[in-house]
Design a protein around this motif. Sequence first.
Motif, PDB file in Angstrom:
ATOM      1  N   LYS A  87      35.213 -23.468   0.683  1.00 32.41           N
ATOM      2  CA  LYS A  87      35.242 -23.594   2.138  1.00 32.41           C
ATOM      3  C   LYS A  87      36.500 -22.997   2.748  1.00 32.41           C
ATOM      4  O   LYS A  87      36.489 -22.604   3.902  1.00 32.41           O
ATOM      5  CB  LYS A  87      35.112 -25.053   2.548  1.00 32.41           C
ATOM      6  CG  LYS A  87      36.274 -25.951   2.117  1.00 32.41           C
ATOM      7  CD  LYS A  87      36.042 -27.373   2.585  1.00 32.41           C
ATOM      8  CE  LYS A  87      37.170 -28.306   2.187  1.00 32.41           C
ATOM      9  NZ  LYS A  87      36.933 -29.687   2.656  1.00 32.41           N
ATOM     10  N   ILE A  88      37.590 -22.870   1.976  1.00 31.36           N
ATOM     11  CA  ILE A  88      38.819 -22.316   2.532  1.00 31.36           C
ATOM     12  C   ILE A  88      38.596 -20.890   2.984  1.00 31.36           C
ATOM     13  O   ILE A  88      39.098 -20.453   4.008  1.00 31.36           O
ATOM     14  CB  ILE A  88      39.975 -22.390   1.507  1.00 31.36           C
ATOM     15  CG1 ILE A  88      41.276 -21.883   2.145  1.00 31.36           C
ATOM     16  CG2 ILE A  88      39.643 -21.592   0.260  1.00 31.36           C
ATOM     17  CD1 ILE A  88      41.779 -22.716   3.295  1.00 31.36           C
ATOM     18  N   ASP A  89      37.782 -20.122   2.228  1.00 32.17           N
ATOM     19  CA  ASP A  89      37.498 -18.743   2.616  1.00 32.17           C
ATOM     20  C   ASP A  89      36.759 -18.700   3.941  1.00 32.17           C
ATOM     21  O   ASP A  89      37.086 -17.941   4.842  1.00 32.17           O
ATOM     22  CB  ASP A  89      36.649 -18.053   1.551  1.00 32.17           C
ATOM     23  CG  ASP A  89      37.482 -17.593   0.357  1.00 32.17           C
ATOM     24  OD1 ASP A  89      36.876 -17.273  -0.663  1.00 32.17           O
ATOM     25  OD2 ASP A  89      38.710 -17.580   0.460  1.00 32.17           O
ATOM     26  N   ARG A  90      35.729 -19.505   4.049  1.00 37.13           N
ATOM     27  CA  ARG A  90      34.896 -19.482   5.244  1.00 37.13           C
ATOM     28  C   ARG A  90      35.659 -19.980   6.465  1.00 37.13           C
ATOM     29  O   ARG A  90      35.571 -19.400   7.544  1.00 37.13           O
ATOM     30  CB  ARG A  90      33.638 -20.313   5.014  1.00 37.13           C
ATOM     31  CG  ARG A  90      32.833 -19.805   3.830  1.00 37.13           C
ATOM     32  CD  ARG A  90      31.505 -20.528   3.701  1.00 37.13           C
ATOM     33  NE  ARG A  90      30.737 -19.972   2.592  1.00 37.13           N
ATOM     34  CZ  ARG A  90      29.427 -20.137   2.449  1.00 37.13           C
ATOM     35  NH1 ARG A  90      28.750 -20.828   3.343  1.00 37.13           N
ATOM     36  NH2 ARG A  90      28.796 -19.604   1.426  1.00 37.13           N
ATOM     37  N   LEU A  91      36.404 -21.038   6.307  1.00 37.26           N
ATOM     38  CA  LEU A  91      37.146 -21.578   7.433  1.00 37.26           C
ATOM     39  C   LEU A  91      38.268 -20.644   7.868  1.00 37.26           C
ATOM     40  O   LEU A  91      38.579 -20.550   9.051  1.00 37.26           O
ATOM     41  CB  LEU A  91      37.705 -22.954   7.086  1.00 37.26           C
ATOM     42  CG  LEU A  91      36.655 -24.051   6.877  1.00 37.26           C
ATOM     43  CD1 LEU A  91      37.330 -25.375   6.539  1.00 37.26           C
ATOM     44  CD2 LEU A  91      35.778 -24.216   8.107  1.00 37.26           C
ATOM     45  N   SER A 193      32.447 -25.266  10.847  1.00 37.08           N
ATOM     46  CA  SER A 193      32.755 -24.187  11.785  1.00 37.08           C
ATOM     47  C   SER A 193      32.584 -24.656  13.226  1.00 37.08           C
ATOM     48  O   SER A 193      33.357 -24.279  14.106  1.00 37.08           O
ATOM     49  CB  SER A 193      31.875 -22.965  11.503  1.00 37.08           C
ATOM     50  OG  SER A 193      30.525 -23.226  11.786  1.00 37.08           O
ATOM     51  N   LEU A 194      31.571 -25.480  13.475  1.00 37.09           N
ATOM     52  CA  LEU A 194      31.389 -26.050  14.809  1.00 37.09           C
ATOM     53  C   LEU A 194      32.615 -26.859  15.196  1.00 37.09           C
ATOM     54  O   LEU A 194      33.099 -26.764  16.345  1.00 37.09           O
ATOM     55  CB  LEU A 194      30.137 -26.922  14.852  1.00 37.09           C
ATOM     56  CG  LEU A 194      29.917 -27.729  16.145  1.00 37.09           C
ATOM     57  CD1 LEU A 194      29.848 -26.814  17.365  1.00 37.09           C
ATOM     58  CD2 LEU A 194      28.657 -28.579  16.031  1.00 37.09           C
ATOM     59  N   ASP A 195      33.157 -27.653  14.279  1.00 39.05           N
ATOM     60  CA  ASP A 195      34.356 -28.444  14.565  1.00 39.05           C
ATOM     61  C   ASP A 195      35.531 -27.539  14.940  1.00 39.05           C
ATOM     62  O   ASP A 195      36.323 -27.867  15.834  1.00 39.05           O
ATOM     63  CB  ASP A 195      34.729 -29.301  13.353  1.00 39.05           C
ATOM     64  CG  ASP A 195      33.720 -30.395  13.079  1.00 39.05           C
ATOM     65  OD1 ASP A 195      33.014 -30.793  14.028  1.00 39.05           O
ATOM     66  OD2 ASP A 195      33.618 -30.839  11.921  1.00 39.05           O
TER      67      ASP A 195
END
Length: 230
Positions: A87-91, A193-195
């Motif tokens: 998730k670090i990559d995506r965020l 991602s919404l957050d």
Amino acid sequence: MKTKILLAEDDPDFGMILKQYLELEDFEVDWFQNPEEILPLLSSDFTFHMGILDVMMPNIDGFSLAKMILKEKKDFPLLFLTAKNQKIDRLTGLKMGADDYIAKPCDPEELVLRIKNIIKRATPSIMESHVNIGQYSLDTKKLLLSHPHGNVRMTIREQELLLYLLKHNHSTITRDEILDQLWETNDYFTGRSLDVFISRLRKYFSHDPEVKIQSLRGIGFEIDFPVNSY
């Protein structure tokens, strides 16, 4: 006129397959295996409508390349390709202002759908070009949010989310509804991602206490914007 896509992908096999498939879908694709070749274009012949960047590339990784592009071409739509599910990559990409991401190996039809959605958001059909929100003024054509304390150039995704919230003003809207309508998917990563985007909007409107995006645990958000012309 065809949509012109900048593709940065160092894998020769995947890059060639992706380029050929996108061209069959009537996109124009300029493929770069070496991201350093893109840099001279930023100050001259940069005529792309959006970019697809692989996160893991030699010499210049996708995130670093994105920063260079966005420094010169603000609000340029970007989609990240990542072979990792961390998730670090995506965020990281989302916080930079990326419009979307997709994990490799990806379904070509899903990728095309995401591309079309990004392009559609880049040229939105909006009821009004100017919206007054409390002490703020939003120019939807320029993606510019103005306030006496300063202006913010919003990303396409940020403005899309803001306009969606405005359409549901003075009401409660669920997280699932937002994710289904804007992200067209609903999983852990899109939820996070919404957050990220909600946090950005709250920061942008922090100078006006009358603008409220209140979280309702386990439900979604309660929206209360003092709008004068929407």
